[in-house]
Design a protein around this motif. Structure first.
Motif, PDB file in Angstrom:
ATOM      1  N   ASN A   1       0.819  -1.211   0.000  1.00  0.00           N
ATOM      2  CA  ASN A   1       0.000   0.000   0.000  1.00  0.00           C
ATOM      3  C   ASN A   1       0.854   1.262   0.000  1.00  0.00           C
ATOM      4  OD1 ASN A   1      -2.387  -1.411  -0.142  1.00  0.00           O
ATOM      5  ND2 ASN A   1      -2.741  -1.374   2.060  1.00  0.00           N
ATOM      6  N   LEU A   2       1.960   1.229   0.732  1.00  0.00           N
ATOM      7  CA  LEU A   2       2.868   2.380   0.715  1.00  0.00           C
ATOM      8  C   LEU A   2       3.500   2.564  -0.661  1.00  0.00           C
ATOM      9  CD1 LEU A   2       4.588   2.021   4.208  1.00  0.00           C
ATOM     10  CD2 LEU A   2       3.013   3.832   3.469  1.00  0.00           C
ATOM     11  N   LEU A   3       3.829   1.460  -1.327  1.00  0.00           N
ATOM     12  CA  LEU A   3       4.404   1.550  -2.671  1.00  0.00           C
ATOM     13  C   LEU A   3       3.396   2.108  -3.674  1.00  0.00           C
ATOM     14  CD1 LEU A   3       6.440  -1.775  -2.869  1.00  0.00           C
ATOM     15  CD2 LEU A   3       7.358   0.553  -2.797  1.00  0.00           C
ATOM     16  N   ILE A   4       2.127   1.822  -3.463  1.00  0.00           N
ATOM     17  CA  ILE A   4       1.102   2.375  -4.349  1.00  0.00           C
ATOM     18  C   ILE A   4       0.952   3.877  -4.104  1.00  0.00           C
ATOM     19  CG2 ILE A   4      -1.375   2.376  -4.851  1.00  0.00           C
ATOM     20  CD1 ILE A   4      -1.245  -0.691  -4.284  1.00  0.00           C
ATOM     21  N   LEU A   5       0.936   4.260  -2.840  1.00  0.00           N
ATOM     22  CA  LEU A   5       0.795   5.679  -2.509  1.00  0.00           C
ATOM     23  C   LEU A   5       2.035   6.489  -2.869  1.00  0.00           C
ATOM     24  CD1 LEU A   5      -0.957   5.452   0.961  1.00  0.00           C
ATOM     25  CD2 LEU A   5      -1.922   6.384  -1.155  1.00  0.00           C
ATOM     26  N   PHE A   6       3.195   5.871  -2.700  1.00  0.00           N
ATOM     27  CA  PHE A   6       4.471   6.558  -2.938  1.00  0.00           C
ATOM     28  C   PHE A   6       5.336   5.698  -3.854  1.00  0.00           C
ATOM     29  CE2 PHE A   6       3.022   7.460   1.412  1.00  0.00           C
ATOM     30  CZ  PHE A   6       2.803   8.828   1.316  1.00  0.00           C
ATOM     31  N   PRO A   7       5.086   5.715  -5.164  1.00  0.00           N
ATOM     32  CA  PRO A   7       5.813   4.850  -6.100  1.00  0.00           C
ATOM     33  C   PRO A   7       7.338   5.031  -6.054  1.00  0.00           C
ATOM     34  CG  PRO A   7       3.995   5.957  -7.207  1.00  0.00           C
ATOM     35  CD  PRO A   7       4.083   6.532  -5.831  1.00  0.00           C
ATOM     36  N   GLU A   8       7.794   6.228  -5.696  1.00  0.00           N
ATOM     37  CA  GLU A   8       9.238   6.472  -5.622  1.00  0.00           C
ATOM     38  C   GLU A   8       9.893   5.655  -4.509  1.00  0.00           C
ATOM     39  OE1 GLU A   8       7.045   9.587  -3.252  1.00  0.00           O
ATOM     40  OE2 GLU A   8       6.822   8.771  -5.265  1.00  0.00           O
ATOM     41  N   LEU A   9       9.117   5.170  -3.570  1.00  0.00           N
ATOM     42  CA  LEU A   9       9.623   4.332  -2.487  1.00  0.00           C
ATOM     43  C   LEU A   9      10.191   3.012  -3.007  1.00  0.00           C
ATOM     44  CD1 LEU A   9       9.887   3.892   0.615  1.00  0.00           C
ATOM     45  CD2 LEU A   9       7.549   2.997   0.567  1.00  0.00           C
ATOM     46  N   PHE A  10       9.712   2.545  -4.148  1.00  0.00           N
ATOM     47  CA  PHE A  10      10.173   1.274  -4.716  1.00  0.00           C
ATOM     48  C   PHE A  10      11.689   1.262  -4.898  1.00  0.00           C
ATOM     49  CE2 PHE A  10      11.268  -1.485  -8.280  1.00  0.00           C
ATOM     50  CZ  PHE A  10      10.728  -2.688  -7.847  1.00  0.00           C
ATOM     51  N   TYR A  11      12.224   2.336  -5.424  1.00  0.00           N
ATOM     52  CA  TYR A  11      13.670   2.448  -5.650  1.00  0.00           C
ATOM     53  C   TYR A  11      14.439   2.237  -4.344  1.00  0.00           C
ATOM     54  CZ  TYR A  11      18.186   4.594  -6.600  1.00  0.00           C
ATOM     55  OH  TYR A  11      19.534   4.832  -6.704  1.00  0.00           O
ATOM     56  N   TYR A  12      14.000   2.887  -3.296  1.00  0.00           N
ATOM     57  CA  TYR A  12      14.689   2.808  -2.005  1.00  0.00           C
ATOM     58  C   TYR A  12      14.487   1.454  -1.329  1.00  0.00           C
ATOM     59  CZ  TYR A  12      15.218   7.729  -2.870  1.00  0.00           C
ATOM     60  OH  TYR A  12      15.548   8.921  -3.460  1.00  0.00           O
ATOM     61  N   LEU A  13      13.297   0.910  -1.465  1.00  0.00           N
ATOM     62  CA  LEU A  13      13.039  -0.413  -0.894  1.00  0.00           C
ATOM     63  C   LEU A  13      13.912  -1.469  -1.567  1.00  0.00           C
ATOM     64  CD1 LEU A  13      11.351  -2.230   0.994  1.00  0.00           C
ATOM     65  CD2 LEU A  13       9.732  -2.469  -0.902  1.00  0.00           C
ATOM     66  N   MET A  14      13.970  -1.439  -2.889  1.00  0.00           N
ATOM     67  CA  MET A  14      14.799  -2.420  -3.605  1.00  0.00           C
ATOM     68  C   MET A  14      16.282  -2.225  -3.287  1.00  0.00           C
ATOM     69  SD  MET A  14      13.007  -4.690  -4.982  1.00  0.00           S
ATOM     70  CE  MET A  14      14.348  -5.525  -5.812  1.00  0.00           C
ATOM     71  N   ALA A  15      16.697  -0.989  -3.124  1.00  0.00           N
ATOM     72  CA  ALA A  15      18.095  -0.734  -2.748  1.00  0.00           C
ATOM     73  C   ALA A  15      18.407  -1.370  -1.397  1.00  0.00           C
ATOM     74  CB  ALA A  15      18.373   0.764  -2.719  1.00  0.00           C
ATOM     75  N   ARG A  16      17.485  -1.269  -0.451  1.00  0.00           N
ATOM     76  CA  ARG A  16      17.676  -1.893   0.874  1.00  0.00           C
ATOM     77  C   ARG A  16      17.671  -3.413   0.761  1.00  0.00           C
ATOM     78  NH1 ARG A  16      20.099   0.649   4.564  1.00  0.00           N
ATOM     79  NH2 ARG A  16      19.050  -0.514   6.192  1.00  0.00           N
ATOM     80  N   PHE A  17      16.739  -3.945  -0.020  1.00  0.00           N
ATOM     81  CA  PHE A  17      16.702  -5.395  -0.220  1.00  0.00           C
ATOM     82  C   PHE A  17      18.035  -5.896  -0.780  1.00  0.00           C
ATOM     83  CE2 PHE A  17      11.817  -5.862  -0.871  1.00  0.00           C
ATOM     84  CZ  PHE A  17      11.642  -6.156   0.467  1.00  0.00           C
ATOM     85  N   VAL A  18      18.511  -5.231  -1.811  1.00  0.00           N
ATOM     86  CA  VAL A  18      19.740  -5.673  -2.477  1.00  0.00           C
ATOM     87  C   VAL A  18      20.951  -5.500  -1.566  1.00  0.00           C
ATOM     88  CG1 VAL A  18      21.299  -5.230  -4.409  1.00  0.00           C
ATOM     89  CG2 VAL A  18      18.830  -5.310  -4.782  1.00  0.00           C
ATOM     90  N   LYS A  19      21.004  -4.419  -0.819  1.00  0.00           N
ATOM     91  CA  LYS A  19      22.128  -4.200   0.096  1.00  0.00           C
ATOM     92  C   LYS A  19      22.196  -5.297   1.147  1.00  0.00           C
ATOM     93  CE  LYS A  19      24.021  -1.099   3.547  1.00  0.00           C
ATOM     94  NZ  LYS A  19      23.793   0.016   4.416  1.00  0.00           N
ATOM     95  N   LYS A  20      21.055  -5.650   1.693  1.00  0.00           N
ATOM     96  CA  LYS A  20      21.017  -6.612   2.789  1.00  0.00           C
ATOM     97  C   LYS A  20      20.955  -8.052   2.301  1.00  0.00           C
ATOM     98  CE  LYS A  20      19.500  -3.407   6.116  1.00  0.00           C
ATOM     99  NZ  LYS A  20      20.246  -3.410   7.320  1.00  0.00           N
TER     100      LYS A  20
END
Length: 170
Positions: free
Chosen positions: A22-41
């Motif tokens: 739901n946050l990704l739908i409301l704030f699509p730009e969050l996807f970039y940061y979420l994926m960056a965190r996923f990939v880093k960790k």
């Protein structure tokens, strides 16, 4: 949250995944940061793997040091990454909530017209990349993560990809 909680209580992944979607739908730009965190960790999420027999290798693969500057135990590492892959897998399998509507007067969209920010195809990419790794690079964590993914997403994966999914899962 995924690192510490979902490996211990995978049933909590649905609520966290719904919130994140739901946050990704409301704030699509969050996807970039979420994926960056996923990939880093958890770089395995995009198919990246290297040996962990050097400092640099462990850092690249998301290993952590404890308060005494020693590398974390392998079981702790596996559990952390398992929580991340569980969140990722559940996010790819969940549909957009039918009651979810982007508010905005005339710009309101029903859920069936909202593009899923992390569709099941993301799980296909994760699994295919994991299955195509060189065997000399495989370690316990790869099997743990595929197992966590399997528990979190295999049923929906089969529904989505039917015969091709059966081949992959076999």
């Amino acid at each position: 949250q995924a690192e510490s909680e979902l490996s211990v209580k995978p049933q909590n992944s649905i609520a966290l995944s719904k919130l994140t979607l739901n946050l990704l739908i409301l704030f699509p730009e969050l996807f970039y940061y979420l994926m960056a965190r996923f990939v880093k960790k958890c770089p395995i999420i995009i198919g990246y793997t290297c040996t962990v027999d050097t400092e640099e290798g462990r850092l690249r693969m998301g290993w952590r040091r404890d308060s005494q500057n020693k590398w974390e135990e392998e079981t702790k590492y596996n559990e952390r990454l398992s929580g991340i892959i569980t969140l990722y897998a559940v996010m790819t399998r969940l549909p957009i909530d039918n009651t979810f509507v982007i508010q905005g007067g005339t710009n309101a969209l029903p859920a069936n017209q909202i593009k899923h920010p992390m569709p099941i195809s993301n799980s296909w990419r994760y699994l295919s990349r994991s299955l195509n790794l060189k065997t000399e690079l495989l370690s316990d964590v790869h099997f743990v993560l595929v197992g966590s993914w399997w528990d979190s997403c295999a049923v929906e994966f089969l529904r989505s990809y039917n015969h091709q999914a059966k081949k992959v899962l076999n």
